[in-house]
Design a protein around this motif. Sequence first.
Motif, PDB file in Angstrom:
ATOM      1  N   PHE A   1      -4.551   7.236  -0.220  1.00  0.00           N
ATOM      2  CA  PHE A   1      -5.857   6.706  -0.592  1.00  0.00           C
ATOM      3  C   PHE A   1      -6.879   6.934   0.516  1.00  0.00           C
ATOM      4  O   PHE A   1      -6.578   6.740   1.687  1.00  0.00           O
ATOM      5  CB  PHE A   1      -5.754   5.212  -0.900  1.00  0.00           C
ATOM      6  CG  PHE A   1      -4.714   4.871  -1.938  1.00  0.00           C
ATOM      7  CD1 PHE A   1      -4.583   5.626  -3.095  1.00  0.00           C
ATOM      8  CD2 PHE A   1      -3.867   3.796  -1.760  1.00  0.00           C
ATOM      9  CE1 PHE A   1      -3.625   5.319  -4.052  1.00  0.00           C
ATOM     10  CE2 PHE A   1      -2.909   3.470  -2.717  1.00  0.00           C
ATOM     11  CZ  PHE A   1      -2.793   4.239  -3.867  1.00  0.00           C
TER      12      PHE A   1
ATOM     13  N   GLU B   1       0.873   4.172  -2.886  1.00  0.00           N
ATOM     14  CA  GLU B   1       0.553   5.582  -2.635  1.00  0.00           C
ATOM     15  C   GLU B   1       1.677   6.481  -3.149  1.00  0.00           C
ATOM     16  O   GLU B   1       1.410   7.518  -3.771  1.00  0.00           O
ATOM     17  CB  GLU B   1       0.313   5.821  -1.144  1.00  0.00           C
ATOM     18  CG  GLU B   1      -1.008   5.263  -0.663  1.00  0.00           C
ATOM     19  CD  GLU B   1      -1.246   5.439   0.821  1.00  0.00           C
ATOM     20  OE1 GLU B   1      -2.419   5.597   1.208  1.00  0.00           O
ATOM     21  OE2 GLU B   1      -0.262   5.421   1.611  1.00  0.00           O
TER      22      GLU B   1
ATOM     23  N   LYS C   1       0.818  -1.221   0.000  1.00  0.00           N
ATOM     24  CA  LYS C   1       0.000   0.000   0.000  1.00  0.00           C
ATOM     25  C   LYS C   1       0.851   1.270   0.000  1.00  0.00           C
ATOM     26  O   LYS C   1       0.616   2.178  -0.801  1.00  0.00           O
ATOM     27  CB  LYS C   1      -0.949   0.011   1.199  1.00  0.00           C
ATOM     28  CG  LYS C   1      -1.813   1.259   1.240  1.00  0.00           C
ATOM     29  CD  LYS C   1      -2.747   1.279   2.431  1.00  0.00           C
ATOM     30  CE  LYS C   1      -3.578   2.551   2.438  1.00  0.00           C
ATOM     31  NZ  LYS C   1      -4.405   2.652   3.627  1.00  0.00           N
TER      32      LYS C   1
ATOM     33  N   MET D   1      -8.169  -1.928  -7.221  1.00  0.00           N
ATOM     34  CA  MET D   1      -8.392  -1.428  -5.868  1.00  0.00           C
ATOM     35  C   MET D   1      -9.341  -0.244  -5.885  1.00  0.00           C
ATOM     36  O   MET D   1      -9.183   0.668  -6.701  1.00  0.00           O
ATOM     37  CB  MET D   1      -7.067  -0.963  -5.251  1.00  0.00           C
ATOM     38  CG  MET D   1      -5.965  -2.010  -5.189  1.00  0.00           C
ATOM     39  SD  MET D   1      -6.369  -3.424  -4.151  1.00  0.00           S
ATOM     40  CE  MET D   1      -6.616  -2.642  -2.555  1.00  0.00           C
TER      41      MET D   1
ATOM     42  N   TYR E   1      -8.949   1.587   0.635  1.00  0.00           N
ATOM     43  CA  TYR E   1      -8.012   0.686  -0.055  1.00  0.00           C
ATOM     44  C   TYR E   1      -8.602  -0.716   0.001  1.00  0.00           C
ATOM     45  O   TYR E   1      -8.271  -1.511   0.860  1.00  0.00           O
ATOM     46  CB  TYR E   1      -6.648   0.760   0.634  1.00  0.00           C
ATOM     47  CG  TYR E   1      -5.504   0.147  -0.150  1.00  0.00           C
ATOM     48  CD1 TYR E   1      -5.055   0.708  -1.337  1.00  0.00           C
ATOM     49  CD2 TYR E   1      -4.857  -0.984   0.324  1.00  0.00           C
ATOM     50  CE1 TYR E   1      -3.994   0.167  -2.028  1.00  0.00           C
ATOM     51  CE2 TYR E   1      -3.787  -1.535  -0.365  1.00  0.00           C
ATOM     52  CZ  TYR E   1      -3.358  -0.952  -1.542  1.00  0.00           C
ATOM     53  OH  TYR E   1      -2.294  -1.497  -2.220  1.00  0.00           O
TER      54      TYR E   1
ATOM     55  N   VAL F   1     -10.075   3.048  -4.240  1.00  0.00           N
ATOM     56  CA  VAL F   1      -9.267   3.932  -3.396  1.00  0.00           C
ATOM     57  C   VAL F   1      -9.980   5.225  -3.020  1.00  0.00           C
ATOM     58  O   VAL F   1      -9.469   6.015  -2.237  1.00  0.00           O
ATOM     59  CB  VAL F   1      -7.896   4.257  -4.040  1.00  0.00           C
ATOM     60  CG1 VAL F   1      -7.052   2.998  -4.169  1.00  0.00           C
ATOM     61  CG2 VAL F   1      -8.047   4.946  -5.382  1.00  0.00           C
TER      62      VAL F   1
END
Length: 97
Positions: free
Chosen positions: A39, A32, A28, A61, A42, A63
Motif C-alpha cells: 500500500f 497486503e 497490515k 482503508m 494505510y 491505500v
Amino acid sequence: MSSHGNVGAYSDPKPATEHEQKIADAVKEEAEKKMGYRFEMYKAVEYQSQMVTGTNFRIVMQVANLLPGQIRITVYVDLEQKCKLLEAESWPQPPEK
C-alpha cells in the motif's frame, strides 16, 4: 438500549479513530499479502463494528491517492485484544455484471 445496537448486527458506519487505525495496523502485512500489493498509504477512513465473542470490525482503508484507492478489511478482535484479519477486499465493490 446498548450503544452498540443489536448484538450480531453491524453498527452504522462511523469515522475511524486512532483505535481503529491501531487495529488495522496490526494486520497490515497480512492485508497486503491478501491484496497482492504494498500500500502507498494505510489510513483508516470509516468503520463498522459487530459485537460477537469479541468484536468484528469492518474498516475502510485509504491505500492510494488514485481511484479506487480504498480497500475494506474485516478484522476480528478477541477478548484479549488479539487481532486476526478475516477478509481484505477492493472497496467499493465493483458492480456485478
